[in-house]
Design a protein around this motif. Structure first.
Motif, short mmCIF file in Angstrom:
data_model
loop_
_atom_site.label_atom_id
_atom_site.label_comp_id
_atom_site.label_asym_id
_atom_site.label_seq_id
_atom_site.Cartn_x
_atom_site.Cartn_y
_atom_site.Cartn_z
N GLU A 271 0.84 -1.31 0.10
CA GLU A 271 0.13 0.05 0.02
C GLU A 271 0.89 1.33 0.06
OE1 GLU A 271 -2.35 0.73 3.49
OE2 GLU A 271 -3.46 2.40 2.42
N SER A 272 1.89 1.32 0.96
CA SER A 272 2.86 2.38 0.99
C SER A 272 3.60 2.39 -0.26
CB SER A 272 3.49 2.44 2.36
OG SER A 272 4.49 1.65 2.34
N PHE A 273 3.70 1.42 -1.08
CA PHE A 273 4.56 1.53 -2.11
C PHE A 273 3.79 2.21 -3.29
CE2 PHE A 273 5.67 -0.29 -6.29
CZ PHE A 273 7.00 0.08 -6.42
N LEU A 274 2.52 1.92 -3.10
CA LEU A 274 1.70 2.57 -4.13
C LEU A 274 1.08 4.06 -3.85
CD1 LEU A 274 -0.78 -0.45 -5.10
CD2 LEU A 274 0.83 0.76 -6.50
N TYR A 275 0.94 4.35 -2.63
CA TYR A 275 0.50 5.63 -2.02
C TYR A 275 1.19 5.95 -0.98
CZ TYR A 275 -3.66 4.98 -4.99
OH TYR A 275 -4.65 4.92 -5.71
#
Lengths: 450, 387
Positions: free
Chosen positions: B31-35
């Motif tokens: 998730e934190s990779f994408l956002y």
């Protein structure tokens, strides 16, 4: 001749929304408050209850561990609320002002011709004492001690900071008088730190003090930086610090016998439509100060004090005791798709890892997002680049985390308060709460030493 | 349905009490990779620098790209050379051959390393740290191209588990994980992974190799005191030589160094002092000069083997290097000094850089200790002078 000190480590954060040099007299605020949280380590005891009438200068609370230190109401009016938080922690004493202001009158006599003890006594009784902070620890000065010097920073280098010459405009005589009073309180000197970049006539005309010039990026204007260059604090030593507007308030006390805490604050930030200066009374609610003057299309953060070390307040909150500015910036509560991977022309960063280095003088809109998750200390050398003390920041922080009192002392905890670490916290790619750690360390020291 | 609302929909499954709570760290990493998370400050500094570890690690990877691309081409070039077909192979043939050789190593390194990182993060209930993004790229670049993939996998697993996770993860490790992987491979499989054959793809098999062709690296040549057989300094600087995948081209490495220094992410003091230390030791050997290796011009050490790569990408690791400013000068200087010393004196292993950096990783805390002690003494002295 004054000395010039060059501060080579630091960072000027270029933000949108600096105040224009326009000073507006703000109308009387809807309410004023005294917030115990403005005073580190204070355990307050109330002297008033809801419904009491107070005058400007009436004591509303005192320090549980030092009964002589009282906190005065900034205005005359009625105590309308005493707000408490979890476990009945006292948050705010709220006073609704009278239309016509009345002042307690203090028989100060001629402050310049009485003894030091009497001066201390007058400052305590009138509620002016909390203006003076001490280092180590960054707490209200202990009236039973004598400092080796008093340090006053006469400029603020933090982002969006107000110009102190404007803050003191029209108050010069009170400022000089306040300085004369302060000179009685120390065996050492009173040091004024001014910006080497421009001349500050108000401060440079001051006599009988040592004037030092500081050149360089933030935190050159932090009083802690200035102390570390002029006379670093050793174990067992105490210095006092005070804000120039509070010096003027002491001058007004000397001149009129009143606790008169009017001050000029700068309302700044990208979300303020017309950033400018306002003349207010200390502790004012910002509710009607900025009415209609804030961009309303997105959620915003109100910060009393600098965006680097100030306090988050609500849109109806109160300006802090020691604060000279009110910043309004956008909240960063949105997800950003691949935010870490974007070229980042619009992203301000100390590192040159975003393309924003192409525009070295651009001003940025910064929001309250962390821009990443919390990690362990990894980039060990970034902190030292913005920390102009002869202290190893990561070692001191780790000593605090380990609660090693002895190591903290050896590594220089006496010389710093949390705001000195604000830039370390800002640039930290690991997003560690560095200022909170420093405060924890200072509180541990206070506990250990008493 | 947008990606964001899809993530928001499935997110509760991965939170505490959810169906897949055991995969929380993994979910969070993706998730934190994408956002970038929407978490906002509450106290302290209300604003934060736009940079985070993901960004920093990406910049380091970008800085590694020139070495990686050159390495791919050079693998093909060296292979063609061993077949005696340099003139007939096209540029793209060489690059394509190399890419096919190198990519599997990169993939194995990332899959094994990140897999362990994800599991370790979940066991601790932490977010996945980005540190391995760089280690995972460094490991292939310091491997010989003919290293079997299973060895790469075992070495990587060893380095991540025993080099990093047992100490508490990224930021807590004592040794540079990538170098530890390389050292593990070297010491665990000495017969398979040293000698003159592993540096050029296909040489171990030997099919179609030109008779009498030697795959020896410049270091091995120098070691045998056959210095007149060394490639030209120009070839070694450009990197047209056998060696570990990413280490051969000093030029490509210097491009990476420029990126790291400009962005403020790599420490120039360490890089400079490593070269200074190497130069000093090289010059001392020039004075002693009892064998041809010692008489080599000092700068030959910079362009042979992994010296430059180590100086720019390994010695500067902010976690395992010295952390104090003065300590960095000492640390870097000693890394360079020891590297050349080991190269010339150690009969068993021609490449001193790996051992030198690992050795100084061990001593970095000690160096820092003395620097910090002197700071403490200065503070105490100041107090006494005043009193």
């Amino acid at each position: 001749m004054s000395n010039v000190y060059k501060i080579t480590k630091g960072l000027d954060i270029r933000m949108v929304g600096k105040a224009e040099t326009v000073v507006t007299k703000a109308p009387l605020a809807v309410a004023y408050a005294i917030k115990p949280a403005d005073f580190q380590g204070l355990v307050p005891k109330l002297l008033v209850k809801v419904g009491d009438k107070v005058k400007a200068g009436t004591a509303v609370m005192f320090d549980k561990y030092n009964h002589n230190i009282v906190f005065a109401s900034p205005v005359s009016g009625e105590v309308t609320a005493i707000n408490r938080g979890e476990r009945r922690l006292l948050l705010e004493v709220v006073i609704t002002p009278d239309a016509e202001q009345q002042y307690e009158s203090f028989e100060v006599g001629d402050l310049l011709s009485i003894t030091r003890e009497q001066v201390v006594e007058k400052l305590l009784v009138s509620g002016c004492w909390p203006f003076i902070k001490q280092r180590p620890y960054g707490i209200i000065a202990n009236p039973n001690t004598t400092p080796k010097g008093i340090f006053i920073s006469c400029f603020d280098s933090s982002p969006l900071a107000p110009d102190y010459d404007i803050l003191l405009r029209g108050e010069e005589e009170h400022f000089y008088k306040g300085i004369e009073v302060l000179k009685k309180l120390t065996d050492g000197k009173v040091h004024l730190g001014v910006n080497a970049k421009y001349s500050s006539p108000v401060f440079e005309k001051c006599t009988g003090v040592e004037i030092n010039k500081f050149q360089g990026a933030h935190p050159a204007g932090n009083v802690g930086t200035q102390i570390s260059r002029i006379s670093p604090i050793n174990k067992g030593e105490i210095v006092w610090t005070i804000d120039p507007q509070h010096v003027a308030a002491i001058g007004r006390l000397a001149a009129t016998g009143r606790y008169d805490v009017q001050k000029t604050v700068a309302a700044v930030g990208s979300e303020v439509k017309k950033p400018r200066y306002y003349k207010v009374i200390q502790g004012a609610s910002i509710k009607n100060l900025l009415e209609g003057g804030v961009s309303s299309d997105k959620s915003v953060r109100f910060v009393s004090g600098s965006v680097l070390s100030g306090t988050k307040i609500s849109s109806e909150g109160f300006i802090g005791f020691y604060d000279n500015m009110l910043a309004v910036i956008p909240e960063g509560d949105q997800y950003e798709f691949f935010g870490w991977a974007l070229p980042g022309l619009d992203k301000f960063s100390f590192s040159k890892s975003f393309l924003s280095w192409l525009t070295p003088s651009k001003e940025y809109v910064l929001n309250t997002n962390y821009h990443g998750g919390e990690r362990a200390f990894v980039m060990s050398d970034v902190y030292g680049k913005v920390f102009p003390f002869d202290i190893y920041p990561v070692y001191l922080l780790k000593a605090i985390l380990a609660e090693d009192i002895d190591a903290m002392e050896k590594l220089g905890i006496y010389e710093v308060v949390e705001e000195d670490f604000a830039l370390c916290e800002f640039v930290d790619p690991s997003k560690i709460e560095i200022q909170a750690i420093v405060r924890k360390g200072l509180n541990l020291m206070i506990k250990e030493m008493n | 349905m947008s990606l964001r609302s899809f993530i928001d929909k499935i997110k509760p499954n991965f939170e505490k009490g959810g169906k897949y709570a055991k995969l929380q760290s993994t979910f969070d990493a993706f998730e934190s990779f994408l956002y970038v998370p929407k978490k906002v400050t509450t106290h302290g500094s209300q604003i934060r620098d736009a940079v985070d570890l993901k960004r920093i690690m990406s910049v380091v990877i970008i800085a590694l790209v020139p070495a990686l691309l050159f390495g791919m081409w050079n693998v093909g070039f060296q292979h063609a050379r061993s077949l005696g077909q340099v003139d007939t192979w096209t540029f793209w043939q060489m690059f394509g051959f190399g890419a096919l050789k190198v990519m599997p190593i990169v993939v194995v390194s990332y899959v094994v390393g990140l897999g362990i990182e994800f599991i370790a993060a979940q066991m601790r209930g932490h977010e996945v740290n980005e540190g391995f993004l760089v280690s995972g790229m460094l490991i292939p670049l310091i491997m010989p191209v003919d290293a079997p993939l299973w060895m790469v996998a075992v070495s990587t697993a060893f380095a991540v588990i025993f080099g990093k996770e047992v100490f508490g993860g990224t930021g807590m490790n004592i040794f540079n994980p990538a170098l530890l992987a390389r050292a593990f491979m070297f010491f665990a499989y000495p017969s398979k992974i040293s000698g003159d054959f592993v540096w050029i793809a296909g040489l171990t098999g030997g099919d179609g190799v030109v008779d009498g062709f030697s795959g020896a690296t410049p270091l091995a040549i120098a070691k045998s005191n056959l210095v007149d057989k060394l490639p030209s300094a120009y070839d070694m600087f450009m990197g047209y030589i056998p060696g570990s995948i990413g280490e051969t081209s000093t030029l490509a490495i210097l491009i990476g160094a420029a990126i790291l220094i400009f962005t403020g992410i790599g420490n120039w003091k360490i890089m400079l002092s490593v070269f200074a230390g190497g130069a000093v030791m090289g010059l001392i050997f020039n004075v002693i000069g009892i064998n041809p290796y010692m008489e080599l011009p000092f700068y030959y050490h910079f362009i042979m083997g992994g010296f430059a790569f180590g100086a720019v990408f390994m010695a500067t690791d902010p976690v395992t290097a010295a952390q104090t400013e003065r300590g960095k000068w000492i640390y870097g200087f000693l890394v360079g000094l020891m590297a050349v010393l080991i190269r010339v004196f150690n009969p068993a292993y021609p490449e001193g850089m790996m051992l030198s950096i690992l050795l100084l990783n061990t001593f970095a805390p000690l160096i820092d200790h003395f620097v910090v002690e002197s700071n403490i003494k200065r503070r105490l002295k100041r107090a006494k002078v005043k009193a």
